[in-house]
Motif scaffolding. Structure first.
Motif, PDB file in Angstrom:
ATOM      1  N   ARG A 253      29.627  50.204  79.907  1.00 15.43           N
ATOM      2  CA  ARG A 253      30.851  50.768  79.375  1.00 15.43           C
ATOM      3  C   ARG A 253      32.029  50.134  80.118  1.00 15.43           C
ATOM      4  NH1 ARG A 253      31.138  57.177  78.221  1.00 15.43           N
ATOM      5  NH2 ARG A 253      32.608  57.024  76.498  1.00 15.43           N
ATOM      6  N   CYS A 254      32.998  49.587  79.356  1.00 14.61           N
ATOM      7  CA  CYS A 254      34.165  48.975  79.982  1.00 14.61           C
ATOM      8  C   CYS A 254      34.937  50.036  80.757  1.00 14.61           C
ATOM      9  CB  CYS A 254      35.070  48.339  78.925  1.00 14.61           C
ATOM     10  SG  CYS A 254      36.614  47.732  79.614  1.00 14.61           S
ATOM     11  N   ALA A 255      35.279  49.706  82.003  1.00 12.07           N
ATOM     12  CA  ALA A 255      35.957  50.660  82.862  1.00 12.07           C
ATOM     13  C   ALA A 255      37.376  50.947  82.393  1.00 12.07           C
ATOM     14  CB  ALA A 255      35.982  50.147  84.303  1.00 12.07           C
ATOM     15  N   HIS A 256      37.884  50.118  81.504  1.00 10.72           N
ATOM     16  CA  HIS A 256      39.257  50.333  81.033  1.00 10.72           C
ATOM     17  C   HIS A 256      39.297  50.971  79.645  1.00 10.72           C
ATOM     18  CE1 HIS A 256      43.556  49.872  81.063  1.00 10.72           C
ATOM     19  NE2 HIS A 256      43.521  49.231  79.917  1.00 10.72           N
ATOM     20  N   CYS A 257      38.702  50.322  78.655  1.00  8.20           N
ATOM     21  CA  CYS A 257      38.795  50.848  77.286  1.00  8.20           C
ATOM     22  C   CYS A 257      37.615  51.752  76.921  1.00  8.20           C
ATOM     23  CB  CYS A 257      38.944  49.714  76.279  1.00  8.20           C
ATOM     24  SG  CYS A 257      37.467  48.678  76.169  1.00  8.20           S
ATOM     25  N   GLN A 258      36.645  51.873  77.804  1.00  2.00           N
ATOM     26  CA  GLN A 258      35.504  52.779  77.632  1.00  2.00           C
ATOM     27  C   GLN A 258      34.571  52.381  76.497  1.00  2.00           C
ATOM     28  OE1 GLN A 258      35.199  55.235  79.984  1.00  2.00           O
ATOM     29  NE2 GLN A 258      37.090  54.446  80.838  1.00  2.00           N
TER      30      GLN A 258
ATOM     31  N   TYR B 188      34.182  45.292  83.061  1.00  2.00           N
ATOM     32  CA  TYR B 188      35.243  45.252  82.060  1.00  2.00           C
ATOM     33  C   TYR B 188      34.826  44.362  80.898  1.00  2.00           C
ATOM     34  CZ  TYR B 188      38.278  47.333  85.553  1.00  2.00           C
ATOM     35  OH  TYR B 188      38.821  48.179  86.475  1.00  2.00           O
ATOM     36  N   CYS B 189      35.304  44.691  79.711  1.00  3.68           N
ATOM     37  CA  CYS B 189      35.040  43.826  78.578  1.00  3.68           C
ATOM     38  C   CYS B 189      36.036  42.675  78.595  1.00  3.68           C
ATOM     39  CB  CYS B 189      35.136  44.621  77.264  1.00  3.68           C
ATOM     40  SG  CYS B 189      36.817  45.050  76.807  1.00  3.68           S
ATOM     41  N   SER B 190      35.980  41.821  77.568  1.00  9.18           N
ATOM     42  CA  SER B 190      36.804  40.611  77.611  1.00  9.18           C
ATOM     43  C   SER B 190      38.180  40.790  76.985  1.00  9.18           C
ATOM     44  CB  SER B 190      36.063  39.471  76.932  1.00  9.18           C
ATOM     45  OG  SER B 190      35.768  39.857  75.602  1.00  9.18           O
ATOM     46  N   HIS B 191      38.511  42.000  76.545  1.00 10.56           N
ATOM     47  CA  HIS B 191      39.842  42.228  75.979  1.00 10.56           C
ATOM     48  C   HIS B 191      40.923  41.908  77.006  1.00 10.56           C
ATOM     49  CE1 HIS B 191      37.881  45.044  72.919  1.00 10.56           C
ATOM     50  NE2 HIS B 191      38.377  44.006  72.249  1.00 10.56           N
ATOM     51  N   ALA B 192      42.016  41.331  76.511  1.00 11.15           N
ATOM     52  CA  ALA B 192      43.097  40.914  77.413  1.00 11.15           C
ATOM     53  C   ALA B 192      43.592  42.094  78.244  1.00 11.15           C
ATOM     54  CB  ALA B 192      44.242  40.308  76.625  1.00 11.15           C
ATOM     55  N   ALA B 193      43.768  43.243  77.611  1.00  8.24           N
ATOM     56  CA  ALA B 193      44.297  44.408  78.317  1.00  8.24           C
ATOM     57  C   ALA B 193      43.337  44.845  79.428  1.00  8.24           C
ATOM     58  CB  ALA B 193      44.533  45.553  77.338  1.00  8.24           C
ATOM     59  N   CYS B 194      42.040  44.755  79.149  1.00  5.99           N
ATOM     60  CA  CYS B 194      41.041  45.186  80.131  1.00  5.99           C
ATOM     61  C   CYS B 194      40.977  44.195  81.296  1.00  5.99           C
ATOM     62  CB  CYS B 194      39.686  45.323  79.454  1.00  5.99           C
ATOM     63  SG  CYS B 194      39.742  46.531  78.116  1.00  5.99           S
ATOM     64  N   GLN B 195      41.114  42.911  80.961  1.00  2.85           N
ATOM     65  CA  GLN B 195      41.117  41.895  82.014  1.00  2.85           C
ATOM     66  C   GLN B 195      42.351  42.037  82.893  1.00  2.85           C
ATOM     67  OE1 GLN B 195      38.688  39.669  82.864  1.00  2.85           O
ATOM     68  NE2 GLN B 195      37.520  40.949  81.448  1.00  2.85           N
TER      69      GLN B 195
HETATM   70 ZN   LIG Z   1      37.642  46.961  77.683  1.00  2.00          ZN
END
Ligand SMILES: [Zn+2]
Length: 142
Positions: free
Chosen positions: A5-10, A24-31
């Protein structure tokens, strides 16, 4: 492969096997979030490190209050040589400045950092030194 589970977007994602402990996933916001957190932790770690070092040095000095006094007492030759070398440096600097054309010396002095040489070394001459001891603002009259 197990999803994480991405620690930012869940969102659940399949982690990249090349990234260790991916959180974290590869989304810009998550990075971005990952980077910000990393920088925060790094800054904190650095300041902890600095504080710790300062504390250590302070602690050491407190535990060894006589260290430098003892050291100088045990090395009188070194201490004396140091003192003489320092005096010689002052003397040479004062001599150099005293030999310059007086008017040129005067007009070439600029506001800045100066070391004021004690009376004994050059009758109140202001000499520029490597160490910025005093900030001097020169006001020329006339
Ligand atoms: Zn994410």
């Amino acid at each position: 492969m197990e999803s994480i589970r991405c620690a930012h977007c869940q969102q659940f994602i399949i982690p990249n096997p090349r990234i260790k402990n991916q959180r974290y996933c590869s989304h810009a916001a998550c990075q971005r979030a990952r980077k910000t957190l990393w920088q925060k932790q790094k800054l904190k770690a650095d300041s902890d490190y600095k504080t710790n070092q300062k504390d250590c040095q302070k602690q050491w000095r407190e535990n060894h209050p006589d260290y430098w006094r003892n050291w100088r007492a045990k090395h009188p030759k070194y201490t004396e040589r140091n003192r003489l070398q320092q005096q010689e440096r002052y003397r040479q600097r004062a001599f150099k400045i005293a030999n310059m054309d007086a008017s040129k010396t005067y007009t070439s002095i600029k506001s800045g950092c100066y070391f004021i040489i004690p009376e004994a070394f050059g009758s109140g001459i202001i000499a520029n030194m490597d160490a910025s001891i005093q900030k001097v603002r020169l006001i020329l009259d006339g």
